[in-house]
Design an enzyme around this catalytic site. Sequence first.
Site, PDB file in Angstrom:
ATOM      1  CB  THR A  16     -42.626 -32.734  10.825  1.00 36.27           C
ATOM      2  OG1 THR A  16     -43.253 -32.767  11.652  1.00 36.27           O
ATOM      3  CG2 THR A  16     -44.052 -32.729   9.226  1.00 36.27           C
ATOM      4  N   GLY A  17     -41.246 -35.717  12.236  1.00 35.00           N
ATOM      5  CA  GLY A  17     -39.493 -35.629  13.428  1.00 35.00           C
ATOM      6  C   GLY A  17     -39.179 -34.201  13.334  1.00 35.00           C
ATOM      7  CB  THR A  18     -39.661 -31.633  13.457  1.00 34.90           C
ATOM      8  OG1 THR A  18     -40.431 -31.855  12.087  1.00 34.90           O
ATOM      9  CG2 THR A  18     -39.863 -29.701  13.368  1.00 34.90           C
ATOM     10  CB  THR A  19     -35.764 -29.207  14.586  1.00 33.53           C
ATOM     11  OG1 THR A  19     -34.404 -30.768  14.758  1.00 33.53           O
ATOM     12  CG2 THR A  19     -34.833 -28.737  16.345  1.00 33.53           C
ATOM     13  N   GLY A 147     -36.082 -33.561  17.795  1.00 30.82           N
ATOM     14  CA  GLY A 147     -34.811 -32.742  17.978  1.00 30.82           C
ATOM     15  C   GLY A 147     -34.457 -31.418  18.576  1.00 30.82           C
TER      16      GLY A 147
END
Lengths: 216, 246
Positions: A16-19, A147
């Site tokens: 989950t490349g995420t913010t 992010g």
Amino acid sequence: MLEEQGPEWMSEEVKTGTTIIAVEFDGGVVLGSDSRVSAGASVVNRVMNKLSPLHDRIYCALSGSAADAQTIAETVNYQLDVHSMELGQDPLVCSAATLVKNISYQYKEELSAHLIVGGWDRRGGGQVYATLSGLLTRQPFALGGSGSSYVYGYLDAEYRAGAGRTDTQRLVVDTLSLAMSRDGSSGGVAYLVTIDGDGVEEKVFLGNELPTFYDQ
Amino acid sequence: MSRGSNPGFDRHITIFSPDGRLYQVEYAFKAITQSGLTTVGVRGEDCAVVVTQKKVPDKLLDASTMTNMFKLTARIGCVMTGHGADSRSQVHRARVEAGEWKYKFGYEINADVLCRRMADICQVYTQNAEMRPLGCCMMLVSMDPQQGPVLYKVDPAGYYCGFRGIAVGPKHVEANGYLEKKLKKKPKLSQDRTIQLCISCLSSVLSTDFKATDLEVGLVSKEHIKFRTLSESEIETHLVAIAERE
């Protein structure tokens, strides 16, 4: 060419490349996340809710490896279930954060996930805890995910101590929107969870409902 | 095989006696009556109620810290009758089993499944030589999502069953007789009637007029699905209603 193993995303780890964000306000917390789950360059799920309940008034935000993060959240949810039954009352936010931290630290070599824990309890009101790499620290606000690096400056500048509920919700949505527009691994919709003494409010901001900035 | 076990060991551990009995299990049942508290449970139309006596033996004791009613999950509550420490051990185990089920299977355990699990655990104690059976009886109530109100009981023998009405404790024989009479015609009992039936049953078999501080009432109902215990003033309201009807 001799070894056709299928498309890349079949073998890439699902991250989950995420913010993710959590901000404390007077009387509660607001947690926010984007909704993109990627496996390499492929978006595997564009509407995943990364805000996971640990207990009635305690949520956590997931980032890093999707499987690792979900497993930690589910394990802590189970531990808090039994713990709150034995206590006879709602658990403290710091208990939830400590349980998350214990798992993150004990398995820090095997896991790659970062959970931010936020919630409300009777003793301490709204609280946010960061548990990156197995540390435990309480902060007025916490960021995580790929992010987050794009918006540290924005949040540092715009955060006001003692702000109210709606102002904090707006701050979280603005920050998420900025991060999602700059980070390739974050996107989709924005999920918000607001927790205070009266309960939990969950909101979704669809793509066209997100605030826009200079280039949109 | 030698005709081996010394006569008399069958009373010391849970092995069969020559006449096919498990003495340790029978002694466990006797231990339940040692606490001196009788418990009654009744399943109504839209609710399930359990009532137990509350005896505070010592004037120095803080009565608010003493209870036999326990929450196992949000929807499932229980009342324990019998040996105090064994009761707490069984409650803790039930909570852990319920928590593990939710973790493993992703949904909250049902009362009948939890009851069966506790019964299976009790059965193990009746077979293992190194562990004794627990001297306590667990009565569970819950609003089952499919079946509505349910009342279950597990005993030290590892036997479990669902009931319309049941009593345990020193006066359980008389109390069960009372309940059989009152529930014979399968009346549709409202919440108030169910609670009052339980209290009247205890009053009648123990020949006592209770005060609100002498009783603990736990219930689940359609309006309030989560297990809760009644406050002193709520119990008082029911006692007054019973007195007025007589």
